[in-house]
Write a protein that holds these residues in place. Structure first.
Motif, short mmCIF file in Angstrom:
data_model
loop_
_atom_site.label_atom_id
_atom_site.label_comp_id
_atom_site.label_asym_id
_atom_site.label_seq_id
_atom_site.Cartn_x
_atom_site.Cartn_y
_atom_site.Cartn_z
N ASN A 151 1.70 14.26 3.35
CA ASN A 151 0.59 13.66 4.18
C ASN A 151 -0.08 12.14 3.48
N ILE A 152 0.99 11.80 2.72
CA ILE A 152 1.04 10.30 2.24
C ILE A 152 2.10 9.61 2.44
N SER A 153 1.97 8.38 2.69
CA SER A 153 3.05 7.41 3.02
C SER A 153 2.61 6.00 2.62
N LEU A 154 3.51 4.90 2.30
CA LEU A 154 3.26 3.82 2.03
C LEU A 154 3.12 2.61 3.18
N ILE A 155 2.04 1.84 3.06
CA ILE A 155 1.86 0.85 3.76
C ILE A 155 2.32 -0.48 3.38
N ALA A 156 3.28 -1.16 4.33
CA ALA A 156 3.76 -2.24 4.07
C ALA A 156 3.63 -3.19 5.31
N LEU A 157 4.37 -4.59 4.87
CA LEU A 157 4.05 -5.60 5.97
C LEU A 157 5.48 -5.88 6.27
N LYS A 158 6.04 -6.21 7.59
CA LYS A 158 7.45 -6.71 8.26
C LYS A 158 7.24 -7.90 8.61
N ASN A 159 7.74 -8.80 8.12
CA ASN A 159 8.03 -10.37 8.64
C ASN A 159 8.47 -10.09 10.15
N LEU A 160 7.83 -10.59 11.05
CA LEU A 160 8.36 -10.58 12.68
C LEU A 160 9.80 -11.31 12.61
N GLU A 161 9.76 -12.34 12.05
CA GLU A 161 10.97 -13.29 12.34
C GLU A 161 12.07 -12.86 11.38
N THR A 162 11.86 -12.48 10.04
CA THR A 162 12.92 -12.56 9.09
C THR A 162 13.27 -10.96 8.65
N GLY A 163 12.25 -10.23 9.07
CA GLY A 163 12.48 -8.69 8.54
C GLY A 163 12.11 -8.44 7.23
N GLU A 164 11.63 -9.34 6.55
CA GLU A 164 11.20 -9.29 5.19
C GLU A 164 10.08 -8.16 4.95
N ILE A 165 10.19 -7.28 4.01
CA ILE A 165 9.33 -6.30 3.81
C ILE A 165 8.32 -6.74 2.51
N LEU A 166 7.04 -6.70 2.73
CA LEU A 166 6.00 -6.88 1.41
C LEU A 166 5.48 -5.61 1.41
N THR A 167 5.18 -5.23 -0.05
CA THR A 167 4.43 -3.98 -0.24
C THR A 167 3.35 -4.02 -1.05
N SER A 168 3.21 -5.38 -1.89
CA SER A 168 1.93 -5.61 -2.66
C SER A 168 0.74 -5.11 -1.86
N LYS A 169 -0.28 -4.64 -2.51
CA LYS A 169 -1.60 -4.28 -1.93
C LYS A 169 -2.11 -5.54 -1.52
N TYR A 170 -2.03 -6.42 -2.25
CA TYR A 170 -2.75 -7.84 -2.03
C TYR A 170 -2.23 -8.35 -0.49
N ASP A 171 -1.03 -8.13 -0.40
CA ASP A 171 -0.42 -8.68 1.10
C ASP A 171 -1.09 -7.84 2.14
N VAL A 172 -1.15 -6.58 1.79
CA VAL A 172 -1.66 -5.55 2.76
C VAL A 172 -2.81 -5.96 3.04
N ILE A 173 -3.75 -6.25 2.09
CA ILE A 173 -5.29 -6.57 2.37
C ILE A 173 -5.73 -7.74 3.15
N HIS A 174 -4.81 -8.71 2.70
CA HIS A 174 -4.83 -10.11 3.58
C HIS A 174 -4.53 -9.80 4.78
N PHE A 175 -3.54 -9.11 5.13
CA PHE A 175 -3.13 -8.97 6.72
C PHE A 175 -4.34 -8.04 7.21
N MET A 176 -5.20 -7.11 6.67
CA MET A 176 -6.24 -6.43 7.25
C MET A 176 -7.36 -7.58 7.46
N MET A 177 -7.49 -8.37 6.37
CA MET A 177 -8.73 -9.24 6.49
C MET A 177 -8.09 -10.36 7.75
N SER A 178 -6.98 -10.64 8.02
CA SER A 178 -6.64 -11.42 8.92
C SER A 178 -6.92 -10.96 10.35
N LYS A 179 -7.19 -9.43 10.33
CA LYS A 179 -7.54 -8.91 11.72
C LYS A 179 -8.84 -8.63 11.87
N ILE A 180 -9.54 -8.75 10.73
CA ILE A 180 -11.05 -8.30 10.83
C ILE A 180 -11.91 -9.65 10.47
#
Length: 247
Positions: A151-180
Motif C-alpha cells: 500500500n506504499i508507492s513513491l511519488i516522483a516528477l516526470k519532465n513532460l519534454e525530456t522524460g527526466e525523473i526527479l525523486t527528491s522530496k523537495y522537487d515534489v513539494i515544489h511541484f505541489m506548491m506550484s499547484k496550490i
C-alpha cells in the motif's frame, strides 16, 4: 516524507508506528504512522517543520533548555532532602530532555534543509481506521496501525519534454506548491477572525509567504514542465541499489 536509508526496511516491513525525528521536531510524542492529506497537507507540514527549526534555533529553544535545567534542579533538591521524586516530575524531565536533544541537533545543523536531509515522498493507500483508533488533521494525520508495503508507492516528477525523473522530496513539494497558491494556504490555515488577525505576525505565515515569493519563477517552471508519477518501491530501490553498485 522519508529518507532513502529507510526504504529497504519499508520495502520489507512497510511503515510501522513509531516516533521519528520529524515527530520530535514538531513536538509530537505519539508512536504512530504520520502522514499529510493532499498537496495542501504536505505543504503545511513542510513549512511547520521549518518553523519549528527556526524556533528551536532561537528563544523557544532557550526556554526548553532553561525548563529542563529547572526540572533537574527540582529533582536534585528533592533527592538532597531525601524526598521522593514524583512520577510527574520524572515524566517532565524525560519530555524536556528529548526536546533539548532535538534543540541541540537543530543548532548543530548548518540550515533547515541540511537538518531535514534528502529523501523522498511516499503515497499511502488503505490506511486502517478500524475501531476508530485514528486521529486526523489535513496536515498532521496519523494512524496507530502499520501500512503494508503493497500500500506504499513513491511519488516522483516526470519532465513532460525530456522524460527526466526527479525523486527528491523537495522537487515534489515544489511541484505541489506550484499547484496550490498561497491564498489557498491562507484560507486553510487562517480560517477564522482571530487567526486572520494574527496571520501577518505569525512566523509560519512569514516563512511561507517569503518562500512562495522567493521561488515564484521556480514554481512556475515546475507547474508547466512536470507531472506527478507513481513508482513502485521495489523498482526505485533496485534502481538506487544499481547506482551504488555502479559507483
Amino acid at each position: 516524507m522519508t529518507e532513502n536509508k529507510y526504504l529497504e526496511t519499508i520495502l520489507n516491513y512497510g511503515l510501522l508506528p513509531q516516533q521519528g525525528i520529524r515527530s520530535q521536531l514538531i513536538g509530537d510524542s505519539k508512536k504512530a504512522v504520520f502522514y499529510s492529506k493532499g498537496y495542501e497537507g504536505v505543504i503545511a507540514m513542510f513549512f511547520m517543520m521549518i518553523e519549528r527549526f527556526i524556533e528551536y534555533r532561537g528563544s523557544i529553544g532557550d526556554i526548553h533548555i532553561e525548563t529542563y535545567r529547572n526540572f533537574l534542579a527540582m529533582a536534585d533538591q528533592k533527592q538532597s532532602q531525601n524526598m521522593e521524586v514524583s512520577q510527574v516530575l520524572k515524566d517532565a524531565i524525560y519530555r524536556e530532555e528529548k526536546i533539548v536533544e532535538m534543540v541541540q541537533s537543530v543548532r548543530n545543523a548548518p540550515d533547515w534543509k541540511n537538518f531535514l536531509g534528502e529523501g523522498v515522498c511516499l503515497k499511502l493507500v488503505g490506511i486502517c481506521e478500524e475501531d476508530k483508533i485514528f486521529e486526523s488533521s489535513f496536515y498532521n494525520s496519523w494512524t496507530y496501525f502499520g501500512i503494508i508495503p503493497e500500500n506504499i508507492s513513491l511519488i516522483a516528477l516526470k519532465n513532460l519534454e525530456t522524460g527526466e525523473i526527479l525523486t527528491s522530496k523537495y522537487d515534489v513539494i515544489h511541484f505541489m506548491m506550484s499547484k496550490i497558491p498561497l491564498e489557498r494556504m491562507r484560507v486553510l490555515l487562517y480560517d477564522n477572525d482571530r487567526k486572520e488577525q494574527q496571520r501577518k505576525s505569525h512566523l509560519l505565515w512569514q516563512i511561507m509567504e517569503k518562500y512562495y515569493m522567493d521561488h515564484r519563477n521556480h514554481l512556475e517552471y515546475y507547474s508547466h514542465n512536470y507531472e506527478l508519477q507513481e513508482i513502485s518501491l521495489q523498482s526505485y530501490f533496485d534502481k538506487e541499489k544499481h547506482k551504488i553498485i555502479g559507483k
